[in-house]
Motif scaffolding. Structure first.
Motif, PDB file in Angstrom:
ATOM      1  N   LEU A 194      -4.158  12.243 -13.704  1.00 22.97           N
ATOM      2  CA  LEU A 194      -3.827  13.029 -12.512  1.00 22.97           C
ATOM      3  C   LEU A 194      -2.654  12.421 -11.749  1.00 22.97           C
ATOM      4  CD1 LEU A 194      -7.431  13.889 -11.322  1.00 22.97           C
ATOM      5  CD2 LEU A 194      -5.830  15.401 -12.469  1.00 22.97           C
ATOM      6  N   ASP A 195      -2.652  11.108 -11.631  1.00 26.25           N
ATOM      7  CA  ASP A 195      -1.558  10.422 -10.932  1.00 26.25           C
ATOM      8  C   ASP A 195      -0.224  10.658 -11.626  1.00 26.25           C
ATOM      9  OD1 ASP A 195      -3.196   9.478  -9.029  1.00 26.25           O
ATOM     10  OD2 ASP A 195      -3.320   7.425  -9.785  1.00 26.25           O
ATOM     11  N   GLU A 196      -0.270  10.626 -12.948  1.00 23.04           N
ATOM     12  CA  GLU A 196       0.930  10.811 -13.750  1.00 23.04           C
ATOM     13  C   GLU A 196       1.609  12.133 -13.415  1.00 23.04           C
ATOM     14  OE1 GLU A 196       3.658   9.518 -16.343  1.00 23.04           O
ATOM     15  OE2 GLU A 196       1.846   8.386 -15.881  1.00 23.04           O
ATOM     16  N   HIS A 197       0.793  13.129 -13.068  1.00 29.35           N
ATOM     17  CA  HIS A 197       1.337  14.438 -12.743  1.00 29.35           C
ATOM     18  C   HIS A 197       1.482  14.633 -11.245  1.00 29.35           C
ATOM     19  CE1 HIS A 197       1.332  16.485 -16.670  1.00 29.35           C
ATOM     20  NE2 HIS A 197       0.564  15.459 -16.964  1.00 29.35           N
ATOM     21  N   GLY A 198       1.260  13.575 -10.493  1.00 26.37           N
ATOM     22  CA  GLY A 198       1.393  13.672  -9.039  1.00 26.37           C
ATOM     23  C   GLY A 198       0.365  14.579  -8.402  1.00 26.37           C
ATOM     24  N   LEU A 199      -0.799  14.692  -9.032  1.00 22.25           N
ATOM     25  CA  LEU A 199      -1.840  15.539  -8.450  1.00 22.25           C
ATOM     26  C   LEU A 199      -2.762  14.675  -7.603  1.00 22.25           C
ATOM     27  CD1 LEU A 199      -2.716  17.625 -11.598  1.00 22.25           C
ATOM     28  CD2 LEU A 199      -1.103  18.174  -9.791  1.00 22.25           C
ATOM     29  N   ASP A 200      -3.005  15.132  -6.384  1.00 20.91           N
ATOM     30  CA  ASP A 200      -3.811  14.342  -5.478  1.00 20.91           C
ATOM     31  C   ASP A 200      -5.218  14.912  -5.421  1.00 20.91           C
ATOM     32  OD1 ASP A 200      -4.465  12.407  -3.676  1.00 20.91           O
ATOM     33  OD2 ASP A 200      -3.775  13.565  -1.943  1.00 20.91           O
ATOM     34  N   VAL A 201      -6.103  14.325  -6.233  1.00 15.65           N
ATOM     35  CA  VAL A 201      -7.501  14.746  -6.222  1.00 15.65           C
ATOM     36  C   VAL A 201      -8.308  13.608  -5.632  1.00 15.65           C
ATOM     37  CG1 VAL A 201      -9.470  15.384  -7.664  1.00 15.65           C
ATOM     38  CG2 VAL A 201      -7.195  16.196  -8.253  1.00 15.65           C
ATOM     39  N   ASP A 202      -9.201  13.932  -4.709  1.00 13.23           N
ATOM     40  CA  ASP A 202     -10.014  12.875  -4.110  1.00 13.23           C
ATOM     41  C   ASP A 202     -10.832  12.185  -5.193  1.00 13.23           C
ATOM     42  OD1 ASP A 202     -11.299  12.404  -0.990  1.00 13.23           O
ATOM     43  OD2 ASP A 202     -12.305  11.526  -2.719  1.00 13.23           O
ATOM     44  N   ILE A 203     -10.814  10.844  -5.138  1.00 10.16           N
ATOM     45  CA  ILE A 203     -11.440  10.070  -6.209  1.00 10.16           C
ATOM     46  C   ILE A 203     -12.950  10.296  -6.264  1.00 10.16           C
ATOM     47  CG2 ILE A 203     -11.785   7.962  -4.865  1.00 10.16           C
ATOM     48  CD1 ILE A 203     -10.649   6.653  -7.634  1.00 10.16           C
ATOM     49  N   ARG A 204     -13.536  10.731  -5.151  1.00  8.09           N
ATOM     50  CA  ARG A 204     -14.980  10.985  -5.138  1.00  8.09           C
ATOM     51  C   ARG A 204     -15.384  12.061  -6.139  1.00  8.09           C
ATOM     52  NH1 ARG A 204     -15.206   9.034   0.814  1.00  8.09           N
ATOM     53  NH2 ARG A 204     -13.006   9.504   0.698  1.00  8.09           N
TER      54      ARG A 204
END
Lengths: 80, 400
Positions: B301-311
């Motif tokens: 997800l980080d690689e694509h710059g997507l910000d998903v809450d880690i929870r």
């Protein structure tokens, strides 16, 4: 001499502690659940074996959590 | 202005909320209050407000957290490019990332399509690229095929003639002696190995049967000279800090075999990683697998710059590791055949499920959401509907 590996030292493995019967019962009572309703860990699991857990035990796991700092969970040791 | 609260007192005050607030919050409260020099009264107010807000932000019992997690990961995932490859800092290695990798993790496949290991070495030799290379060579699987220029079968002598490639041998640090030793392992009673002129080895198999000779020929090709099974390629890579200074050297590999690599002398068994989650489960246990699932999903997800809450990711990892083994999240949810007939029938092949259930005399307990939506019962068992209410009712005394 083959190298001995302690899985508990690995960065991915959080701290595992086998709870005493009394402590386990106390915690289950507080949560109001039965042992088997906890998440499971197999008795053959390398980390469970490393701390010497037997089927029927409850293992306390202290994880490093990015949101809570430290988070404590429990797993029930299943035969297998 | 009143005197600000003493650090020791504040600490014990904050720590008295041990059961209520998580460690990180307590620490932050302590630091921030101390920094703003609040008085005792103010500090108590702040802490109480923090506790109130913390409690208000907790997930309510019965909340459909799995559904929320699915949507929160699913929506940003639609923005990912369908097929992306990423080069892991080194030209020769590529790693599957993006949606295919995400599906792979969640599917709990036995092995990823691009298995990669990050091998660290013990601190004594980590700074010496020569020594690290030595370990890399020891780990990298070298077969006869890797170092052979050409090979032919001599049917008359029933021999296999190998012409070795000196350049490749030099590259991989293998000598002719190693090759002979490897062939000696499988040559059998009647076999004999002879080293001819420069870089040519003749292996007299003593097998007259032609199909068997051909099979031997294939076997010789795959013969392991040194290295660990599964490690196709190993590269030494410098690790740099923020300023670009080299801190140490590590090894990246194509292919993965955690158990064997951890046992290699000189490998740091506490930091070495693989992207094969099932392997991590088998070697390091279920808790390590859980951490690995979170790490791998987060990386994609980080690689694509997507910000998903880690929870949400932690939720998925928890659900996948519930039973002590890694279970896949498939079309039927987390590893599962649903117990309810109606829920299964609502998904696909309706009639087959209904007929089978009838034949077996199954009973539907109507405990899940789907079956309750289906029959139109009013509170579906989620959120407020998850609790049952009981009322103590005092009958009014009717006077005659």
């Amino acid at each position: 001499m083959p190298k001995k590996i302690n899985v508990l030292n690995h960065v991915l493995v959080p701290q595992h502690i086998v709870l005493s019967r009394e402590d386990a019962i106390k915690i289950l009572k507080k949560m109001g659940i039965k042992k088997k309703e906890l998440p499971w860990i197999l008795a053959s699991d390398p980390a469970a074996r490393a701390v010497g857990a037997k089927p029927g035990d409850v293992i306390m796991i202290i994880r490093e959590s990015p949101t809570a700092g430290k988070s404590i969970t429990f797993r029930y040791v299943m035969p297998g | 202005m009143t005197e600000s609260i003493a650090p020791e007192e504040l600490w014990s005050l904050v720590e008295s909320y041990y059961d209520v607030l998580p460690e990180k919050l307590r620490k932050e409260l302590y630091e921030k209050i101390l920094e703003s020099r609040l008085s005792r009264k103010e500090a108590i107010e702040v802490i109480e407000e923090a506790v109130r807000r913390y409690r208000a932000s907790l997930v309510d019992p019965g909340e459909a957290v799995g559904m929320v997690a699915a949507q929160s990961i699913g929506e940003p995932s639609t923005q990912m490019t369908l097929r992306t490859f990423h080069y892991a800092g080194v030209r020769e290695l590529n790693v599957t990332l993006g949606l295919p990798r995400l599906i792979e993790i969640v599917d709990a496949r036995k092995s990823p399509s691009t298995p990669i290991m990050e091998i660290y070495v013990t601190s004594e030799i980590a700074k010496d690229p020569e020594k690290v290379l030595e370990i890399a060579r020891k780990i990298e699987l070298t077969t006869i095929e890797n170092i052979t220029k050409s090979a032919t079968i001599d049917y008359i002598e029933s021999a296999i003639i190998l012409e070795l490639d000196p350049e490749m041998m030099e590259n991989r640090g293998v000598t002719i002696r190693d090759v002979v030793k490897a062939i000696n392992r499988i040559k059998g009673k009647r076999g004999r190995v002879e080293v001819m002129e420069e870089n040519t080895i003749v292996f007299y198999t003593g097998i007259e049967d032609i199909p068997r000779l051909k099979r031997m020929y294939d076997r010789v090709f795959g013969l392991r000279i040194r290295g660990i099974k599964g490690i196709k390629h190993a590269i030494v890579k410098p690790v740099r800090d923020q300023e670009g200074n080299i801190i140490e050297y590590m090894i990246m590999t194509e292919g993965s075999n955690l158990q064997a690599v951890l046992a290699v002398e000189g490998v740091d068994a506490s930091r070495t990683l693989t992207n094969n989650i099932v392997e991590i489960m088998e070697v390091l246990g279920i808790e390590a697998a859980r951490s690995a699932i979170i790490r791998e999903i987060k990386r994609v997800l980080d690689e694509h710059g997507l910000d998903v809450d880690i929870r949400h990711i932690m939720m998925v990892a928890d659900a996948m590791t519930m039973t002590g083994r890694v279970r896949q999240v498939g079309r039927h949810g987390v590893a599962g055949e649903k117990s309810s007939v109606l829920a299964r029938a609502a998904f696909e092949v309706t009639i087959k499920h209904l007929v089978d259930a009838t034949v077996r005399g199954e009973i539907d307990e109507l405990k899940g959401v789907i079956e309750n939506v289906l029959i139109g019962s009013k509170p579906i068992p989620v959120g407020t509907g998850a609790v049952k209410l009981r009322m103590k009712y005092e009958f009014p005394v009717v006077e005659e």
